[in-house]
Scaffold this motif. Structure first.
Motif, PDB file in Angstrom:
ATOM      1  N   ASP A 123       0.823  -1.219   0.000  1.00 22.29           N
ATOM      2  CA  ASP A 123       0.000   0.000   0.000  1.00 22.29           C
ATOM      3  C   ASP A 123       0.852   1.263   0.000  1.00 22.29           C
ATOM      4  O   ASP A 123       1.882   1.334   0.666  1.00 22.29           O
ATOM      5  CB  ASP A 123      -0.949   0.021   1.194  1.00 22.29           C
ATOM      6  CG  ASP A 123      -0.230  -0.037   2.533  1.00 22.29           C
ATOM      7  OD1 ASP A 123       0.710  -0.846   2.665  1.00 22.29           O
ATOM      8  OD2 ASP A 123      -0.597   0.734   3.437  1.00 22.29           O
ATOM      9  N   ASN A 124       0.383   2.269  -0.740  1.00 28.99           N
ATOM     10  CA  ASN A 124       1.041   3.574  -0.715  1.00 28.99           C
ATOM     11  C   ASN A 124       0.349   4.470   0.320  1.00 28.99           C
ATOM     12  O   ASN A 124      -0.610   4.031   0.984  1.00 28.99           O
ATOM     13  CB  ASN A 124       1.055   4.209  -2.116  1.00 28.99           C
ATOM     14  CG  ASN A 124      -0.335   4.633  -2.591  1.00 28.99           C
ATOM     15  OD1 ASN A 124      -1.308   4.660  -1.832  1.00 28.99           O
ATOM     16  ND2 ASN A 124      -0.440   4.968  -3.867  1.00 28.99           N
ATOM     17  N   PRO A 125       0.799   5.709   0.534  1.00 28.99           N
ATOM     18  CA  PRO A 125       0.192   6.554   1.569  1.00 28.99           C
ATOM     19  C   PRO A 125      -1.315   6.773   1.400  1.00 28.99           C
ATOM     20  O   PRO A 125      -2.017   7.068   2.372  1.00 28.99           O
ATOM     21  CB  PRO A 125       0.957   7.882   1.431  1.00 28.99           C
ATOM     22  CG  PRO A 125       2.298   7.472   0.919  1.00 28.99           C
ATOM     23  CD  PRO A 125       2.024   6.344  -0.023  1.00 28.99           C
ATOM     24  N   LYS A 126      -1.820   6.619   0.182  1.00 28.55           N
ATOM     25  CA  LYS A 126      -3.258   6.778  -0.064  1.00 28.55           C
ATOM     26  C   LYS A 126      -4.017   5.467   0.083  1.00 28.55           C
ATOM     27  O   LYS A 126      -5.223   5.407  -0.145  1.00 28.55           O
ATOM     28  CB  LYS A 126      -3.486   7.346  -1.470  1.00 28.55           C
ATOM     29  CG  LYS A 126      -2.932   8.750  -1.673  1.00 28.55           C
ATOM     30  CD  LYS A 126      -3.214   9.231  -3.092  1.00 28.55           C
ATOM     31  CE  LYS A 126      -2.665  10.631  -3.311  1.00 28.55           C
ATOM     32  NZ  LYS A 126      -2.917  11.103  -4.713  1.00 28.55           N
ATOM     33  N   GLY A 127      -3.297   4.405   0.438  1.00 33.55           N
ATOM     34  CA  GLY A 127      -3.940   3.099   0.585  1.00 33.55           C
ATOM     35  C   GLY A 127      -4.170   2.388  -0.728  1.00 33.55           C
ATOM     36  O   GLY A 127      -4.954   1.440  -0.797  1.00 33.55           O
ATOM     37  N   GLU A 128      -3.456   2.800  -1.770  1.00 32.54           N
ATOM     38  CA  GLU A 128      -3.626   2.203  -3.089  1.00 32.54           C
ATOM     39  C   GLU A 128      -2.610   1.088  -3.324  1.00 32.54           C
ATOM     40  O   GLU A 128      -1.518   1.102  -2.748  1.00 32.54           O
ATOM     41  CB  GLU A 128      -3.455   3.280  -4.171  1.00 32.54           C
ATOM     42  CG  GLU A 128      -4.441   4.421  -4.048  1.00 32.54           C
ATOM     43  CD  GLU A 128      -4.052   5.621  -4.899  1.00 32.54           C
ATOM     44  OE1 GLU A 128      -4.974   6.366  -5.302  1.00 32.54           O
ATOM     45  OE2 GLU A 128      -2.844   5.821  -5.146  1.00 32.54           O
ATOM     46  N   PHE A 129      -2.980   0.151  -4.197  1.00 31.61           N
ATOM     47  CA  PHE A 129      -2.118  -0.968  -4.547  1.00 31.61           C
ATOM     48  C   PHE A 129      -1.919  -1.003  -6.060  1.00 31.61           C
ATOM     49  O   PHE A 129      -2.761  -0.513  -6.809  1.00 31.61           O
ATOM     50  CB  PHE A 129      -2.732  -2.303  -4.102  1.00 31.61           C
ATOM     51  CG  PHE A 129      -2.961  -2.415  -2.623  1.00 31.61           C
ATOM     52  CD1 PHE A 129      -2.075  -3.113  -1.825  1.00 31.61           C
ATOM     53  CD2 PHE A 129      -4.069  -1.820  -2.031  1.00 31.61           C
ATOM     54  CE1 PHE A 129      -2.288  -3.208  -0.448  1.00 31.61           C
ATOM     55  CE2 PHE A 129      -4.282  -1.916  -0.663  1.00 31.61           C
ATOM     56  CZ  PHE A 129      -3.393  -2.610   0.127  1.00 31.61           C
ATOM     57  N   THR A 130      -0.827  -1.592  -6.497  1.00 31.86           N
ATOM     58  CA  THR A 130      -0.650  -1.774  -7.928  1.00 31.86           C
ATOM     59  C   THR A 130      -1.570  -2.887  -8.413  1.00 31.86           C
ATOM     60  O   THR A 130      -2.081  -3.695  -7.625  1.00 31.86           O
ATOM     61  CB  THR A 130       0.801  -2.143  -8.282  1.00 31.86           C
ATOM     62  OG1 THR A 130       1.107  -3.431  -7.725  1.00 31.86           O
ATOM     63  CG2 THR A 130       1.772  -1.106  -7.768  1.00 31.86           C
ATOM     64  N   ASP A 131      -1.740  -2.938  -9.732  1.00 30.49           N
ATOM     65  CA  ASP A 131      -2.620  -3.954 -10.321  1.00 30.49           C
ATOM     66  C   ASP A 131      -2.112  -5.363 -10.006  1.00 30.49           C
ATOM     67  O   ASP A 131      -2.895  -6.268  -9.723  1.00 30.49           O
ATOM     68  CB  ASP A 131      -2.666  -3.767 -11.842  1.00 30.49           C
ATOM     69  CG  ASP A 131      -2.790  -2.299 -12.244  1.00 30.49           C
ATOM     70  OD1 ASP A 131      -3.835  -1.715 -11.941  1.00 30.49           O
ATOM     71  OD2 ASP A 131      -1.826  -1.753 -12.815  1.00 30.49           O
ATOM     72  N   PHE A 132      -0.812  -5.546 -10.036  1.00 30.70           N
ATOM     73  CA  PHE A 132      -0.192  -6.856  -9.849  1.00 30.70           C
ATOM     74  C   PHE A 132      -0.345  -7.363  -8.421  1.00 30.70           C
ATOM     75  O   PHE A 132      -0.428  -8.570  -8.190  1.00 30.70           O
ATOM     76  CB  PHE A 132       1.295  -6.742 -10.212  1.00 30.70           C
ATOM     77  CG  PHE A 132       2.010  -8.036 -10.433  1.00 30.70           C
ATOM     78  CD1 PHE A 132       1.839  -8.743 -11.619  1.00 30.70           C
ATOM     79  CD2 PHE A 132       2.889  -8.543  -9.495  1.00 30.70           C
ATOM     80  CE1 PHE A 132       2.524  -9.924 -11.852  1.00 30.70           C
ATOM     81  CE2 PHE A 132       3.574  -9.722  -9.711  1.00 30.70           C
ATOM     82  CZ  PHE A 132       3.399 -10.420 -10.898  1.00 30.70           C
ATOM     83  N   GLU A 133      -0.392  -6.433  -7.457  1.00 36.36           N
ATOM     84  CA  GLU A 133      -0.366  -6.824  -6.043  1.00 36.36           C
ATOM     85  C   GLU A 133      -1.713  -6.673  -5.339  1.00 36.36           C
ATOM     86  O   GLU A 133      -1.811  -6.969  -4.151  1.00 36.36           O
ATOM     87  CB  GLU A 133       0.674  -5.972  -5.295  1.00 36.36           C
ATOM     88  CG  GLU A 133       2.095  -6.201  -5.765  1.00 36.36           C
ATOM     89  CD  GLU A 133       3.118  -5.366  -5.015  1.00 36.36           C
ATOM     90  OE1 GLU A 133       4.309  -5.499  -5.290  1.00 36.36           O
ATOM     91  OE2 GLU A 133       2.707  -4.581  -4.123  1.00 36.36           O
ATOM     92  N   ARG A 134      -2.719  -6.219  -6.058  1.00 37.89           N
ATOM     93  CA  ARG A 134      -3.985  -5.866  -5.396  1.00 37.89           C
ATOM     94  C   ARG A 134      -4.631  -7.045  -4.679  1.00 37.89           C
ATOM     95  O   ARG A 134      -5.194  -6.914  -3.594  1.00 37.89           O
ATOM     96  CB  ARG A 134      -4.959  -5.284  -6.432  1.00 37.89           C
ATOM     97  CG  ARG A 134      -6.278  -4.816  -5.811  1.00 37.89           C
ATOM     98  CD  ARG A 134      -7.126  -4.081  -6.833  1.00 37.89           C
ATOM     99  NE  ARG A 134      -6.537  -2.797  -7.197  1.00 37.89           N
ATOM    100  CZ  ARG A 134      -6.277  -2.419  -8.442  1.00 37.89           C
ATOM    101  NH1 ARG A 134      -6.520  -3.255  -9.449  1.00 37.89           N
ATOM    102  NH2 ARG A 134      -5.776  -1.238  -8.677  1.00 37.89           N
ATOM    103  N   TYR A 135      -4.564  -8.233  -5.294  1.00 36.22           N
ATOM    104  CA  TYR A 135      -5.236  -9.402  -4.717  1.00 36.22           C
ATOM    105  C   TYR A 135      -4.193 -10.463  -4.359  1.00 36.22           C
ATOM    106  O   TYR A 135      -3.556 -11.034  -5.266  1.00 36.22           O
ATOM    107  CB  TYR A 135      -6.257  -9.968  -5.707  1.00 36.22           C
ATOM    108  CG  TYR A 135      -7.276  -8.953  -6.148  1.00 36.22           C
ATOM    109  CD1 TYR A 135      -8.260  -8.488  -5.268  1.00 36.22           C
ATOM    110  CD2 TYR A 135      -7.235  -8.427  -7.445  1.00 36.22           C
ATOM    111  CE1 TYR A 135      -9.195  -7.546  -5.673  1.00 36.22           C
ATOM    112  CE2 TYR A 135      -8.159  -7.489  -7.856  1.00 36.22           C
ATOM    113  CZ  TYR A 135      -9.132  -7.045  -6.974  1.00 36.22           C
ATOM    114  OH  TYR A 135     -10.059  -6.099  -7.367  1.00 36.22           O
TER     115      TYR A 135
END
Length: 420
Positions: free
Chosen positions: A285-297
């Motif tokens: 997760d980044n500071p905004k709580g977002e994930f890359t497409d590859f790591e999301r699940y």
């Protein structure tokens, strides 16, 4: 200096082979130590690539002060720091993990616009090797590939220096550089983008002593945008130089040649050839709580890594929220993955060597234990391969996850024996 390095290389060739055999080592550890986890920092960069540390010894001094018992060198594209790192590990009695890092390219993911563990460049994939052999040696095929990416990286940064010079001249700023001069002052064998940013920031501050004048020059460098960072925030200013000048769209930006990237499969096989364990570095997760497409699940990530014969992960908890990190780590730990933690230290900011999560939240006992077990497996692998035995990977390069517990026991004995 050459004789010193030669002595260190010769010494290291015998350091693990001179250890007791496996059974004796484990028996020694059972009588003289315990299995209590040590604090581990399994991933930090040194001045041999780019580092917040002015010298490798600074990392060891900080580690001793902060109670860290295992350190892992992890430079981009090079193992040149291993000899010095080894001597310092012996001096400070802190166990050494021998690692390396690459930037690979997964063209299939790039074609699908999938961000892997680089949030800005689809397909680009940071990838590490853990527990490499030292002295480090590759077969001719892989040595040629390593030299190729080293050369292309240096060519790219040299071209950036040329474009920077042209921009400064055009802007009327009387500052000029040479790539070789910059490398001699700021780098070792690998000149990187961050070295360029540091060199420019220092040159501005050396040439202009007045704060108003410094701010005016930086504004010109940023094409009319005033610096967002305070003039005392050197790391912030250098990051602004990178984003304004050296990244895509910047006046000194130079795109990488395709030859600068190996495929993920080539990097994985190079690491195995060099005696190491292939390891995927997780952005999470980044500071905004977002994930890359590859790591999301996690389930999908697990399937993709298994398909590529990868069973080891590393995380840099300082960029992750504790609950997110904990859930992710437990998921993969329960799948048998080897997991280590580090700090990187590949920015100008000098953070503690002791690993913590975003906001300074410390790792709990369970995470410390998991990270130490990962270090133990890498240590056992280094020990076994030095003795000419099969390490954590079988003949096909597949991890022996069903033997994790055995490797942890052996690795704990290796680490404690070295540090005794």
């Amino acid at each position: 200096m050459t004789n010193l390095i030669t002595d260190l290389l010769t010494e290291m060739q015998n350091i693990f082979t001179s250890f007791p055999n496996k059974e004796e080592l484990i028996e020694w550890a059972s009588k003289n130590t315990d299995s209590k986890p040590l604090l581990v920092n399994g991933h930090f960069h040194t001045p041999f690539s780019f580092s917040a540390f002015t010298e490798i010894e600074q990392a060891f001094k900080m580690a001793r002060e902060e109670g860290v018992g295992v350190l892992g060198i992890n430079d981009f594209y090079t193992t040149d720091g291993y000899a010095e790192f080894t001597g310092l590990a012996k001096k400070y009695k802190i166990f050494p993990l021998y690692n390396i890092e690459f930037m690979a390219l997964q063209k299939d993911e790039q074609a699908k616009n999938i961000r892997v563990n680089d949030p800005n460049n689809p397909g680009r994939t940071y990838f590490s090797g853990k527990g490499l052999a030292f002295p480090f040696k590759l077969d001719k095929k892989y040595q040629a590939l390593l030299e190729q990416v080293q050369e292309e990286s240096n060519i790219q940064t040299a071209e950036m220096v040329d474009k920077l010079n042209a921009f400064l001249k055009e802007t009327g700023i009387d500052i000029q550089f040479t790539a070789e001069g910059m490398k001699a002052k700021y780098a070792r064998n690998m000149l990187r983008e961050r070295h360029i940013a540091k060199a420019l920031r220092e040159a501005v501050f050396e040439k202009f002593s007045d704060e108003t004048e410094r701010e005016s020059i930086l504004t010109k460098i940023f094409s009319g945008k005033e610096p967002k960072s305070a003039l005392t925030d050197f790391a912030g200013l250098e990051n602004e130089i990178r984003s304004n000048l050296l990244k895509a769209g910047g006046k000194a930006f130079v795109p990488e040649n395709d030859r600068a990237f190996l495929s993920l499969e080539d990097v994985r096989d190079l690491i195995i050839d060099g005696g190491g364990i292939p390891c995927y570095p997780v952005l999470l997760d980044n500071p905004k709580g977002e994930f890359t497409d590859f790591e999301r699940y996690p389930e999908m990530l697990y399937a993709k890594l298994q398909a590529k014969n990868i069973s080891s992960l590393e995380l840099i908890p300082g960029r992750n929220k504790f609950p997110v990190l904990k859930d992710f780590v437990k998921f993969f730990y329960n799948k048998g993955f080897v997991i280590t933690f580090g700090t990187e230290h590949n920015t100008p900011v000098l953070e503690p060597v002791k690993v913590s999560c975003s906001g300074g939240v410390g790792l709990d006992e369970e995470l410390v234990k998991i990270g130490y077990e990962g270090a133990c497996i890498a240590a056992a692998h280094q020990y076994l391969t030095a003795k000419g035995q099969t390490g954590y990977l079988d003949e096909k390069g597949k991890a022996k996850t069903e033997q994790n517990a055995e490797f942890v026991v052996l690795g704990n004995a290796v680490i404690k024996y070295f540090n005794f």
